[in-house]
Design an enzyme around this catalytic site. Structure first.
Site, PDB file in Angstrom:
ATOM      1  N   ILE A  14     -11.397  18.197 -67.899  1.00 46.50           N
ATOM      2  CA  ILE A  14     -11.102  18.300 -66.462  1.00 46.50           C
ATOM      3  C   ILE A  14      -9.894  19.199 -66.201  1.00 46.50           C
ATOM      4  O   ILE A  14      -9.749  19.753 -65.105  1.00 46.50           O
ATOM      5  CB  ILE A  14     -10.912  16.886 -65.840  1.00 46.50           C
ATOM      6  N   ARG A  36      -2.046  16.682 -78.168  1.00 48.37           N
ATOM      7  CA  ARG A  36      -1.750  16.029 -79.446  1.00 48.37           C
ATOM      8  C   ARG A  36      -1.826  17.057 -80.569  1.00 48.37           C
ATOM      9  O   ARG A  36      -1.305  16.857 -81.654  1.00 48.37           O
ATOM     10  CB  ARG A  36      -2.764  14.909 -79.713  1.00 48.37           C
ATOM     11  N   LYS A  95      -7.906   9.591 -61.663  1.00 45.40           N
ATOM     12  CA  LYS A  95      -8.547   8.350 -61.283  1.00 45.40           C
ATOM     13  C   LYS A  95      -9.273   7.740 -62.457  1.00 45.40           C
ATOM     14  O   LYS A  95      -9.680   8.501 -63.320  1.00 45.40           O
ATOM     15  CB  LYS A  95      -9.542   8.545 -60.129  1.00 45.40           C
TER      16      LYS A  95
HETATM   17  N1  LIG Z   1     -11.097  14.273 -60.647  1.00 42.48           N
HETATM   18  C1  LIG Z   1     -12.207  14.616 -61.260  1.00 42.48           C
HETATM   19  O1  LIG Z   1     -13.046  15.351 -60.726  1.00 42.48           O
HETATM   20  C2  LIG Z   1     -12.439  14.118 -62.657  1.00 42.48           C
HETATM   21  C3  LIG Z   1     -13.540  14.572 -63.363  1.00 42.48           C
HETATM   22  C4  LIG Z   1     -13.686  14.190 -64.685  1.00 42.48           C
HETATM   23  C5  LIG Z   1     -12.777  13.321 -65.264  1.00 42.48           C
HETATM   24  N2  LIG Z   1     -11.730  12.841 -64.542  1.00 42.48           N
HETATM   25  C6  LIG Z   1     -10.735  11.927 -65.147  1.00 42.48           C
HETATM   26  O2  LIG Z   1      -9.944  12.710 -66.037  1.00 42.48           O
HETATM   27  C7  LIG Z   1      -9.616  11.986 -67.217  1.00 42.48           C
HETATM   28  C8  LIG Z   1     -10.082  12.766 -68.433  1.00 42.48           C
HETATM   29  O3  LIG Z   1     -11.471  13.014 -68.386  1.00 42.48           O
HETATM   30  P1  LIG Z   1     -12.157  14.209 -69.228  1.00 42.48           P
HETATM   31  O4  LIG Z   1     -13.605  14.131 -69.001  1.00 42.48           O
HETATM   32  O5  LIG Z   1     -11.486  15.507 -68.947  1.00 42.48           O
HETATM   33  O6  LIG Z   1     -11.847  13.707 -70.704  1.00 42.48           O
HETATM   34  P2  LIG Z   1     -11.635  14.506 -72.087  1.00 42.48           P
HETATM   35  O7  LIG Z   1     -12.175  15.884 -72.008  1.00 42.48           O
HETATM   36  O8  LIG Z   1     -12.112  13.606 -73.164  1.00 42.48           O
HETATM   37  O9  LIG Z   1     -10.047  14.654 -72.129  1.00 42.48           O
HETATM   38  C9  LIG Z   1      -9.146  13.628 -72.353  1.00 42.48           C
HETATM   39  C10 LIG Z   1      -7.937  14.235 -73.075  1.00 42.48           C
HETATM   40  O10 LIG Z   1      -7.025  13.201 -73.353  1.00 42.48           O
HETATM   41  C11 LIG Z   1      -6.318  13.500 -74.549  1.00 42.48           C
HETATM   42  N3  LIG Z   1      -6.292  12.285 -75.388  1.00 42.48           N
HETATM   43  C12 LIG Z   1      -5.195  11.585 -75.705  1.00 42.48           C
HETATM   44  N4  LIG Z   1      -5.491  10.515 -76.446  1.00 42.48           N
HETATM   45  C13 LIG Z   1      -6.828  10.524 -76.620  1.00 42.48           C
HETATM   46  C14 LIG Z   1      -7.719   9.684 -77.325  1.00 42.48           C
HETATM   47  N5  LIG Z   1      -7.300   8.585 -77.994  1.00 42.48           N
HETATM   48  N6  LIG Z   1      -9.028  10.004 -77.306  1.00 42.48           N
HETATM   49  C15 LIG Z   1      -9.467  11.070 -76.622  1.00 42.48           C
HETATM   50  N7  LIG Z   1      -8.658  11.923 -75.928  1.00 42.48           N
HETATM   51  C16 LIG Z   1      -7.335  11.642 -75.942  1.00 42.48           C
HETATM   52  C17 LIG Z   1      -7.024  14.670 -75.207  1.00 42.48           C
HETATM   53  O11 LIG Z   1      -6.193  15.800 -75.026  1.00 42.48           O
HETATM   54  P3  LIG Z   1      -5.404  16.479 -76.274  1.00 42.48           P
HETATM   55  O12 LIG Z   1      -6.303  16.326 -77.462  1.00 42.48           O
HETATM   56  O13 LIG Z   1      -5.229  17.876 -75.838  1.00 42.48           O
HETATM   57  O14 LIG Z   1      -4.136  15.736 -76.422  1.00 42.48           O
HETATM   58  C18 LIG Z   1      -8.303  14.851 -74.413  1.00 42.48           C
HETATM   59  O15 LIG Z   1      -8.656  16.208 -74.264  1.00 42.48           O
HETATM   60  C19 LIG Z   1     -10.251  10.600 -67.046  1.00 42.48           C
HETATM   61  O16 LIG Z   1      -9.297   9.714 -66.509  1.00 42.48           O
HETATM   62  C20 LIG Z   1     -11.357  10.828 -66.012  1.00 42.48           C
HETATM   63  O17 LIG Z   1     -11.613   9.665 -65.222  1.00 42.48           O
HETATM   64  C21 LIG Z   1     -11.549  13.242 -63.251  1.00 42.48           C
END
Ligand SMILES: NC(=O)c1ccc[n+]([C@@H]2O[C@H](COP(=O)([O-])OP(=O)(O)OC[C@H]3O[C@@H](n4cnc5c(N)ncnc54)[C@H](OP(=O)(O)O)[C@@H]3O)[C@@H](O)[C@H]2O)c1
Length: 329
Positions: A14, A36, A95
């Site tokens: 995101i 990380r 969120k």
């Molecule tokens: N507003 C919107 O339109 C929208 C849309 C989608 C998602 N979201 C929200 O955004 C957040 C992230 O969603 P996403 O789909 O972007 O997720 P994602 O791609 O899986 O990203 C999460 C990030 O968190 C970090 N991280 C830290 N500890 C972690 C762990 N134990 N396992 C996995 N990742 C970890 C990682 O970054 P590093 O590896 O770089 O540290 C990872 O890239 C959620 O809260 C979701 O509800 C909002």
């Protein structure tokens, strides 16, 4: 005050969409990304033209950063928002803000103690479409709202996604259902007094869920969410004198001109009117509103958002508990 200098915690999927909105905003600059994994931070910084690639801790220690955007898995929102507040950074947290009301209370307490703003990132809330609908309801355009239906779902095809991990705050309700829960709360202006829910569970998380929310003033809402349907997002708001239908998108739909429909009157023969609304990137309008809140320090607006976020956190936890126990919460 100049442009708000933002650091991102996490090279999340995101975060890429967030950068599109951030670049379109005249009020913020993204100056650092933490990960990380340093290589991942550097790749993200290169792709998006961000000056500094570092760790989460280094973002928080950077005195040239005013605020952080937190796109971490849901279970990590509380700890990192609190750490950011302690470091004196304003916080825009994805969120749902928290997985329990107790965590949300602690997050706001940390923000208060360190004199920073904490905002739950719901781009749909800042879209002209949502603001116009809220104004129309407040002006009595559909009379008194009696019932509301709101739903959001899509097909979760990706293995290993954080949304499917119960330990990271996964599940359809926290990921997708938080939108209909939030929108229903905005319309009724309060948290429900009772909730009931049913869910279909896969590997420890709710994949499809429906809930009924009862409000103190007599209003009733139904919400649903799913990881196993075609993508959809829709709400119907039913009042004593009319009906509003909307898609309450975060970002206006590229395939369809943004609009909502309003029927003014109680008879079958009343034709609904289609009201066109401005096309906007949700992150841009959200970031502009966040920067405005930080700059102007508007306590009224901050307090309204705080109460809404606490209500959302309480309601999400109550719905999950109701679905698990089949009890009325
Ligand atoms: N507003 C919107 O339109 C929208 C849309 C989608 C998602 N979201 C929200 O955004 C957040 C992230 O969603 P996403 O789909 O972007 O997720 P994602 O791609 O899986 O990203 C999460 C990030 O968190 C970090 N991280 C830290 N500890 C972690 C762990 N134990 N396992 C996995 N990742 C970890 C990682 O970054 P590093 O590896 O770089 O540290 C990872 O890239 C959620 O809260 C979701 O509800 C909002």
């Amino acid at each position: 005050m100049g442009r708000l200098r933002i650091g991102i915690l996490g090279a999340a999927k995101i975060s890429g969409s967030f950068m599109v909105g951030a670049k379109a905003s005249s009020r913020v600059d993204v100056v650092a990304v933490g990960s990380r994994d340093r290589g991942r931070a550097e790749a993200f910084a290169r792709t998006h033209g961000i000056a500094r690639a570092c760790s989460y801790e280094e973002v928080l220690a950077d005195r040239a950063i005013d605020a952080v955007y937190i796109p971490l898995p849901n279970s990590l929102h509380a700890a990192w928002s609190i750490a950011a507040a302690r470091a004196g950074k304003h916080v825009l947290c994805e969120k749902p803000l928290a997985t329990s009301e107790a965590d949300a209370i602690e997050m706001f307490a940390a923000a208060d103690a360190h004199g920073v703003v904490l905002v739950e990132a719901f781009p749909y809330m800042f879209q002209p479409q949502t603001l116009e609908i809220e104004r129309a309801i407040a002006a009595g355009a559909i009379g008194e709202v009696r019932t509301m239906f709101a739903t959001f779902g899509f097909t979760m095809a990706e293995a290993g996604n954080i949304r499917c991990d119960p330990a990271l705050g996964g599940g359809a309700l926290l990921d997708a259902g938080c939108y209909p829960v939030s929108f229903v709360r905005q319309v009724f202006g309060d948290r429900p007094v009772a909730v009931t829910a049913v869910a279909r569970w896969v590997d420890g998380v709710d994949h499809t869920l429906a809930a009924t929310l009862e409000f103190g003033g007599g209003g009733i809402a139904q919400i649903s969410c799913s990881f196993a349907t075609a993508v959809h997002r829709r709400a119907i708001i039913l009042g004593s004198a009319g009906v509003i239908e909307t898609e309450f998108h975060n970002h206006t739909n590229r395939a369809v001109a943004p609009s909502y429909r309003i029927k003014r009157g109680i008879d079958w023969q009343v034709e609904p009117e289609t009201v066109p609304v401005a096309r906007e990137d949700g992150f841009r309008v959200e970031l502009d509103a966040f920067a405005e809140l930080v700059e102007r320090g508007d306590r009224g607006s901050f307090e309204a958002r705080r109460i809404a976020s606490l209500d959302n956190a309480w309601t999400l936890a109550a719905i999950l508990e109701a679905a698990r126990t089949e009890a009325r919460m």
